[in-house]
Design a protein around this motif. Structure first.
Motif, mmCIF file in Angstrom:
data_model
loop_
_atom_site.group_PDB
_atom_site.id
_atom_site.type_symbol
_atom_site.label_atom_id
_atom_site.label_comp_id
_atom_site.label_asym_id
_atom_site.label_seq_id
_atom_site.Cartn_x
_atom_site.Cartn_y
_atom_site.Cartn_z
ATOM 1 N N ILE A 6 6.153 1.189 13.449
ATOM 2 C CA ILE A 6 4.962 0.609 12.919
ATOM 3 C C ILE A 6 4.963 -0.677 12.919
ATOM 4 C CG2 ILE A 6 4.682 0.141 10.242
ATOM 5 C CD1 ILE A 6 4.604 3.068 10.803
ATOM 6 N N LYS A 8 4.591 -4.408 12.370
ATOM 7 C CA LYS A 8 4.901 -4.900 11.307
ATOM 8 C C LYS A 8 4.557 -6.443 11.487
ATOM 9 C CE LYS A 8 6.329 -2.306 8.364
ATOM 10 N NZ LYS A 8 5.716 -2.257 7.153
ATOM 11 N N CYS A 140 13.600 -0.129 3.510
ATOM 12 C CA CYS A 140 12.423 1.105 3.757
ATOM 13 C C CYS A 140 11.936 1.098 5.040
ATOM 14 C CB CYS A 140 11.441 0.945 2.637
ATOM 15 S SG CYS A 140 10.392 2.468 2.718
ATOM 16 N N HIS A 142 9.808 2.940 7.696
ATOM 17 C CA HIS A 142 8.310 4.045 7.755
ATOM 18 C C HIS A 142 8.360 4.673 8.942
ATOM 19 C CE1 HIS A 142 6.525 1.845 4.136
ATOM 20 N NE2 HIS A 142 7.348 0.869 4.550
ATOM 21 N N ASP A 145 5.208 9.957 9.056
ATOM 22 C CA ASP A 145 5.029 11.246 7.782
ATOM 23 C C ASP A 145 6.247 11.179 6.636
ATOM 24 O OD1 ASP A 145 7.318 11.984 9.205
ATOM 25 O OD2 ASP A 145 6.759 14.014 8.867
ATOM 26 N N PHE A 147 9.882 8.459 5.295
ATOM 27 C CA PHE A 147 10.503 7.210 5.268
ATOM 28 C C PHE A 147 11.975 7.385 5.180
ATOM 29 C CE2 PHE A 147 9.146 8.076 1.019
ATOM 30 C CZ PHE A 147 10.476 7.600 0.349
ATOM 31 N N GLY A 184 5.292 -0.583 -1.491
ATOM 32 C CA GLY A 184 5.119 -0.674 0.011
ATOM 33 C C GLY A 184 6.019 0.301 0.677
ATOM 34 N N CYS A 185 6.730 1.106 -0.181
ATOM 35 C CA CYS A 185 7.711 1.818 0.349
ATOM 36 C C CYS A 185 7.212 3.356 0.754
ATOM 37 C CB CYS A 185 9.214 2.077 -0.310
ATOM 38 S SG CYS A 185 10.379 3.029 0.784
ATOM 39 N N VAL A 186 6.746 4.011 -0.072
ATOM 40 C CA VAL A 186 6.688 5.473 -0.177
ATOM 41 C C VAL A 186 5.537 5.715 0.938
ATOM 42 C CG1 VAL A 186 5.667 7.381 -1.488
ATOM 43 C CG2 VAL A 186 7.320 5.785 -2.553
ATOM 44 N N ASN A 187 5.825 6.606 1.690
ATOM 45 C CA ASN A 187 5.054 6.986 3.017
ATOM 46 C C ASN A 187 5.427 8.468 3.202
ATOM 47 O OD1 ASN A 187 3.004 6.562 4.865
ATOM 48 N ND2 ASN A 187 4.847 6.507 6.476
ATOM 49 N N GLY A 188 4.700 9.368 2.605
ATOM 50 C CA GLY A 188 4.954 10.738 2.982
ATOM 51 C C GLY A 188 6.316 11.080 2.273
ATOM 52 N N ASN A 227 9.935 -4.848 5.363
ATOM 53 C CA ASN A 227 10.460 -3.667 4.809
ATOM 54 C C ASN A 227 11.652 -3.684 4.460
ATOM 55 O OD1 ASN A 227 10.918 -4.389 7.512
ATOM 56 N ND2 ASN A 227 11.889 -2.407 7.974
#
Length: 431
Positions: A6, A8, A140, A142, A145, A147, A184-188, A227
């Motif tokens: 990712i 950043k 977190c 990333h 799909d 984290f 900002g954390c949850v990603n799949g 993150n």
């Protein structure tokens, strides 16, 4: 499952983890981040059929203190092309240690991350870092799909005879799911177990000394890019993480062999093998077993280890050399795709060759010829876990990912980023 770097930072520092894995039972396309290539001057790919013999360098024996054995096998979750090493994690200043096996060797990321369950009772003994603004510091990380989520703690990390004392690591999955920030954390899906991650942890030994850089250490960047989180109970909010508190690459923290690594994987059959072996040599030019070989080409990179001016199919795009990706991942509409649950992988009628031109920041350039075989045929036996010609699409990224297949039969050098006063980051190998 699919993972990706990712981006950043406006300085092109990636947050971490370029891991691409594919399960023997649930196949999904993998990808990394950064990359691209093409042939010599024109940057167009070769479309000839028939496999080349490939590189044939052998690894040295992993019997010196600055070496560690690499194994590719079915691992902890029946995943293919997952190179792993054993890492010892210790409570700083004590002999309270745990040996963690099947830790993913990842040259596309930076820092040590261990699944909580693999540490056992040691996990609670590792000092938790405190956020400057107050509360526990957590991270977190990333993926494309999913984290990982967990605290950052201080540990002493030993890999074979090399020791990095008192460095920040991430303990994956040691915080309750209720603490995961919803913004900002949850990603799949959460990848907070060994089964979900595909390994007991990750040791990122790419060129950067820390995992996030200015994206997380400069206050103006925090709200958009950081993150890291400060946690007070179940309330976790994005926060600044000073460079000394960010998850650290262990290699620059070794006392002596700290300027780079050499990843050496044995050559394997074009039809795949049940397992494969290799060696990581720590240090470049620091011991009798890690000198620069004659004939290697040195490509200086950006801060993330990417070769941003490489060419493929007449296009300029990033290329990166990433042992944590389990295949070659790139976009090429001329190669037929597989069907069903392999639909993101390539399935040509016969093995094809493609050429990517690597271009370093120092102007060095050279062609890499690679094979792309039919994924369905490769996996039909069901008992092989090491492949040197597996390829697939990279998804939405404009990149060329030279994953683990590139490493078989090669000695690949990674020079640590020692700027501003020392060496620029680089990758190197024999063309």
């Amino acid at each position: 499952m699919r993972f990706a770097k990712i981006e950043k930072s406006i300085h092109v520092v990636k947050a971490v983890l370029a891991i691409c894995v594919v399960s023997m039972t649930a196949f999904v396309a993998g990808c990394g981040g950064g990359g691209g290539g093409g042939d010599g001057g024109g940057g167009s790919s070769s479309s000839s059929s028939g496999a080349n013999n490939g590189p044939s360098q052998q690894p040295i024996a992993a019997n010196a203190p600055n070496t560690v054995a690499v194994t590719v096998d079915r691992g902890v979750a029946n995943l293919i092309n997952i190179p792993t090493v054993s890492v010892t994690i210790c409570q700083p200043g004590t002999t309270n240690c745990t040996v963690v096996d099947h830790v993913l060797l990842d040259t596309g990321s930076f820092g040590v991350r261990i699944v909580n369950s693999a540490l056992g009772s040691l996990a609670s003994s590792l000092p938790i870092q405190q956020a400057t603004a107050g509360g526990q510091l957590a991270e977190c990380t990333h993926f494309a799909d999913g984290f990982t989520w967990g605290t950052t703690r201080t540990a002493t990390v030993q890999i074979s005879g090399e020791v990095a004392s008192n460095i920040p690591i991430q303990v994956i999955g040691d915080l309750d799911a209720s603490t995961i920030p919803s913004g900002g954390c949850v990603n799949g899906a959460a990848e907070n177990t060994a089964q979900a991650l595909g390994a007991n942890g990750i040791v990122g030994i790419g060129v950067a000394p820390i995992d996030c850089g200015q994206a997380c250490s400069v206050q103006a960047n925090v709200a958009q890019f950081s993150n890291y989180y400060a946690c007070n109970g179940t309330n976790c909010v994005r926060t600044l993480a000073e460079r000394e508190k960010q998850v650290a690459n262990p290699v620059p923290n070794f006392p002596v062999d700290n300027n780079g690594v050499i990843v050496q994987m044995a050559p394997i059959s074009a039809s795949g093998q049940a397992s494969a072996t290799g060696t990581v040599v720590f240090g470049i030019g620091t011991q009798s077993n890690n000198g620069q070989e004659q004939g290697i080409t040195i490509f200086t990179t950006d801060a993330s280890g990417d070769l941003v001016n490489s060419k493929f199919n007449n296009a300029t795009t990033n290329t990166f050399l990433d042992s944590g990706s389990n295949g070659y991942f790139f976009q090429d509409g001329s190669i037929p795709l597989c069907t069903g649950n392999l639909a993101s992988f390539y399935c040509p009628g016969t093995t094809l060759q493609r050429t990517v031109t690597l271009v370093g920041a120092n102007g060095a350039n050279g062609n890499v010829l690679l094979n792309v075989a039919n994924t369905q045929n490769l996996l039909s036996a069901g008992s092989n876990f090491a492949f040197n010609d597996l390829g697939g699409q990279i998804g939405s990224l404009s990149a060329f990912d030279l994953g683990l297949p590139f490493f078989f039969g090669r000695h690949v050098y990674y020079g640590m980023d020692k700027r501003p006063s020392g060496q620029a980051p680089f990758v190197a190998f024999s063309l």
